[in-house]
Write a protein that holds these residues in place. Sequence first.
Motif, short mmCIF file in Angstrom:
data_model
loop_
_atom_site.label_atom_id
_atom_site.label_comp_id
_atom_site.label_asym_id
_atom_site.label_seq_id
_atom_site.Cartn_x
_atom_site.Cartn_y
_atom_site.Cartn_z
N ASN A 1 -6.43 11.97 -9.58
CA ASN A 1 -7.05 12.75 -8.52
C ASN A 1 -6.71 14.22 -8.70
N THR B 1 -12.39 8.29 -3.47
CA THR B 1 -13.37 7.40 -2.84
C THR B 1 -12.87 6.81 -1.53
N ASN B 2 -11.56 6.70 -1.38
CA ASN B 2 -11.00 6.14 -0.14
C ASN B 2 -10.26 7.21 0.67
N GLN C 1 0.85 -1.20 0.00
CA GLN C 1 0.00 0.00 0.00
C GLN C 1 0.88 1.24 0.00
N ASP D 1 -11.10 8.73 3.26
CA ASP D 1 -11.19 8.53 4.70
C ASP D 1 -10.19 7.50 5.22
N GLN D 2 -9.54 6.77 4.31
CA GLN D 2 -8.54 5.78 4.72
C GLN D 2 -7.12 6.36 4.78
N THR E 1 -3.11 0.04 -3.33
CA THR E 1 -2.34 -1.17 -3.07
C THR E 1 -1.81 -1.67 -4.41
#
Length: 545
Positions: free
Chosen positions: A355, A362-363, A318, A365-366, A384
């Motif tokens: 982006n 979409t991720n 990741q 918040d991670q 990842t």
Amino acid sequence: MNVSKSVNCSYGCRYFKFAVACLATVFLSGIGYAATTNLFVGSLRQDIVLEFSSTDDSTFTETTFAAISEPETLVFDSSGNLFVSNGKGNSIKKITPPGVKTTFAIDLDVDGMAVDAFGNLFVSRKSESSNASDGVILKFTPDGRSSVFVSNISHPKGLAFDSLGNLYLAYPDRNSILKFSPNGKRTTFASGIGHPYRLAFDVFGNLFVTDVAANSILEISPSGVVSTIATNTSTTEHVNDLAFDSNGNLFVTFDSSVVEFPGGMGSVPATIASVPGGAGGIAIEPPVTTNLSTRVSVQSGDGVAIAGFIISGSSPKQVLIRGLGASLSNFGIVNPLQDPTLDLHDSTGNTIATNDDWQTATNADQIPVAFQPGDSREPAILATLQPVSFTAILRGKNGGSGVGLIEMDDVSTGVGSRLTNVSTRGFVGTGENVMIGGFILSGGSGERQILIRALGPTLAQPPFNITGNLADPTLILVDANGTVVASNDDWRSSQQNEIQATGLAPPNDREAAILTSLPSGNFTAIVSGKNGETGIALVDVFHSF
């Protein structure tokens, strides 16, 4: 460390001050690193490899790392793989960073191991017949292919490489230390040693030797002068193996203990662990790369910032890629890229992700809070990725220009794959618009060999075909304290043979390169044009060869 030729004084002084001022700008992620000592010791009668970890050089936590029968000799490569000679099985085991164990070589009675800068494993093997002179030094490539490096060596023992790629052998049959150049030429480096057994270099190029006949530790200067540093008068504790960390601390294994000499010999030794039944080989884990970044003047057309990076290993990793612009104003940049965009491509050129504003992902918040960009207009891609090469492109939205930073962060350091190198192409200006490549080595307390290149004229040739390339790039490497570690203008002016041996020498003589060994820490490579020239250049950092 290998320090290449300095550039002229006015240039060095001017950019030294600039480098100090810009260090905070390069490492915007704010990631710290713990100067952790990860010490690995073979426990001979327990048939295990022990790991001792410490962040303060005084208290060590012991864990069992792997089960291996009679682990006599241990050595790490620069990618963090641990090689262990299996005394009972006459084999060599390879253990990856996550602990996956495989058999690397068989039918070997091993007496010493060392790894060169290119990841090749060298092994001293005892004679396989009644003829003692049948002993050899074998060379194993990273994929396990073997060849004979040196033959007709009776009872070869410990091995060690110096910073120039010369191999040293403990040779008790002649009471000496032999030196082999990279092409195999043999000379006697030092003599008059009772029974040399294991070898280790400190950061100053002094070779340390365990003499099991005298139960002593010897120091041999680069010129070959031998001195006895310590003698153990105990009849129950006999000296075995030794290793230095990047802070100059010396660790030594005895019959049933591991002893540390803080700051090297001359200090008061302290027993850091007991190893019932016998302590065998010892090795110190090298640091890993957890952050790669480049600050550059982002233009339009060929002047966009293009960063390539490689994930090596066998496991998905990741990675967070960030494109910073507006937040650079918080670090004194007067012309930051106001609204950057970011694209990520795979090795075939296909777009994996794009982006514009990081919070729209979409991720989003991670993304860990410590890694979130400081301005909502800055992009970020959390993905990842499989072990292969990738390219990230940083642009200004609607053709905008300014100073930007493109950064890759390893956010899954526990897996068996690693960030191994980065290359960034972009426009090199003057002042705050020079190109600045930063990288962080974290974790272990050994050293890792690094090659840094600054290319310019090559970009005018296929496959780049860039117009407006930087005609004569120069390169400075700076540590986290603002100290110039090395500098170079034309790569052939210093370390020519060593750089050529990596297979990564710059194609043009006017391009710059630095080959050096570095401990854990933050480092900055500054690329600029000689005499204030400007143009498109490429900086790359190779962490293993």
